[in-house]
Design a protein around this motif. Sequence first.
Motif, PDB file in Angstrom:
ATOM      1  N   TYR A  27      21.395  43.949  34.958  1.00 23.19           N
ATOM      2  CA  TYR A  27      21.129  43.392  36.297  1.00 23.19           C
ATOM      3  C   TYR A  27      21.224  44.464  37.384  1.00 23.19           C
ATOM      4  O   TYR A  27      21.045  44.191  38.557  1.00 23.19           O
ATOM      5  N   PHE A  31      16.553  43.871  35.423  1.00 24.84           N
ATOM      6  CA  PHE A  31      16.470  42.542  36.072  1.00 24.84           C
ATOM      7  C   PHE A  31      16.852  42.672  37.545  1.00 24.84           C
ATOM      8  O   PHE A  31      17.959  42.323  37.945  1.00 24.84           O
ATOM      9  N   VAL A  45      16.614  35.941  36.924  1.00 18.53           N
ATOM     10  CA  VAL A  45      17.906  36.258  37.537  1.00 18.53           C
ATOM     11  C   VAL A  45      18.612  34.970  37.975  1.00 18.53           C
ATOM     12  O   VAL A  45      19.825  34.810  37.799  1.00 18.53           O
ATOM     13  N   LYS A  48      20.417  33.406  35.193  1.00 20.24           N
ATOM     14  CA  LYS A  48      21.651  34.122  34.832  1.00 20.24           C
ATOM     15  C   LYS A  48      22.788  33.762  35.801  1.00 20.24           C
ATOM     16  O   LYS A  48      23.944  33.620  35.400  1.00 20.24           O
ATOM     17  N   VAL A 242      24.083  40.070  42.429  1.00 19.10           N
ATOM     18  CA  VAL A 242      23.744  39.528  41.110  1.00 19.10           C
ATOM     19  C   VAL A 242      24.599  40.155  39.997  1.00 19.10           C
ATOM     20  O   VAL A 242      25.216  39.443  39.199  1.00 19.10           O
ATOM     21  N   ALA A 243      24.658  41.491  39.968  1.00 21.12           N
ATOM     22  CA  ALA A 243      25.413  42.130  38.878  1.00 21.12           C
ATOM     23  C   ALA A 243      26.890  41.705  38.932  1.00 21.12           C
ATOM     24  O   ALA A 243      27.506  41.418  37.898  1.00 21.12           O
TER      25      ALA A 243
END
Length: 404
Positions: A27, A31, A45, A48, A242-243
């Motif tokens: 990510y 991604f 994404v 996830k 996100v990560a």
Amino acid sequence: MELMDVYFDNNATTRVLPEVVAAMLPYCTDFYGNPSSIHRFGSDVGRKIAEARAQVAALLGAADPVEVLFTSCGTEGDNAAIRGMLEARPDKRHIVTTKVEHPAVLGLCQHLEKKGYRVTWLDVDKDGALDLAELSTALSGDTALVSIMWANNETGVIFPIEKIAELVRSQGIPLHVDAVQAAGKIPINVSALPVDLLTISGHKFHAPKGVGALYVRRGISFPPFIIGGHQERNRRAGTENVAGIVGIGQAAEIALNRIAADSEHERQLRDRLEALLLATCPESRINGRNQERLPNTLNISFRYLEGESMLVLLDQQGICASTGSACTAGSAEPSHVLRAMDLPADWLQGAVRFSLSRFNSEAEVNYVNEKVPAIVQRLQGLSALGRLGSQGRPRDERSVAGTR
Ligand code: PLP
């Protein structure tokens, strides 16, 4: 004896698990879509993030993942919860909290006090325990919310959240719980607990820094703290980290699976360290000892010492510890938590917090126990010289009476 690197400061922050890094990495590379985008780069994404939300919901025992919203840290969660409840109940001007909260709650409530809110600061006793009768008396028709931590970051003392929650709910008042130190260390089940809002922070349980989560019970009116786009169902605007969110999800899943084994491992090590240090350092005492505590936390005072000096000498031996809250490191102010516990002045400055994680071992505990007594003896010797001072009697005998 060879120097060892010993990290005993896990209440400040933890090592990120390799499995968490591995889950996050895609990510940061492939991604990279914006989860709000309609195209597949976005929707991959988005899926996830939904998975991470479910993982965090499982750690907290939330009935529905939509009750979890992602934040940037524990401090944001605490601020969003408290400010949100005040905004949702504008006619109410009273807040109830404790004297031993983390600065994320304490500092905000002090600020709100200056802005005209009335704040009841609940006391703790010498062991760090709350008086539930005092809590009950404090609640009134004007109370907008109660904010009480689950476990104390400095002493590890665990408050009886079930009883607190029942009491507060019986008066129809919202309860926010700062569970930043509890999450991943003791079981949490918000479905079985009348708690309305609950804050956690990823970096305390092996996720990276910069991501946290706030549980908001379904049906609670919760105005957004950060206003802008529609992210997090309009409750927290801003393109998602996100990560970080993937990381906290992965760390939550691992914590849930390992909580029993890890806490037993940490408890055994902590108890061993505690027993060894009490035996080898004559003028020492455990703060919060008679209360239920986090399995990983040991707060020990060495009489007549400066905790800060102790930390420097420990660091020279490869040992990382803390005097308490990481946020107060570097300031010589005695801990507000230990002061609230009415620790006598000659014990107050000499508090050191050792906080363990699954990565620690018995060899490290033994190493710390080899090093600490000599450091304590050296500092207590220096302090005795200082205390004899010019008037020929110990300085603490003069200062204690005035500062207790
Ligand atoms: N609440 C408690 C009990 C904490 O221990 C901490 C951090 O030490 C926080 C809140 C703040 O969390 P963060 O560092 O993620 O902002």
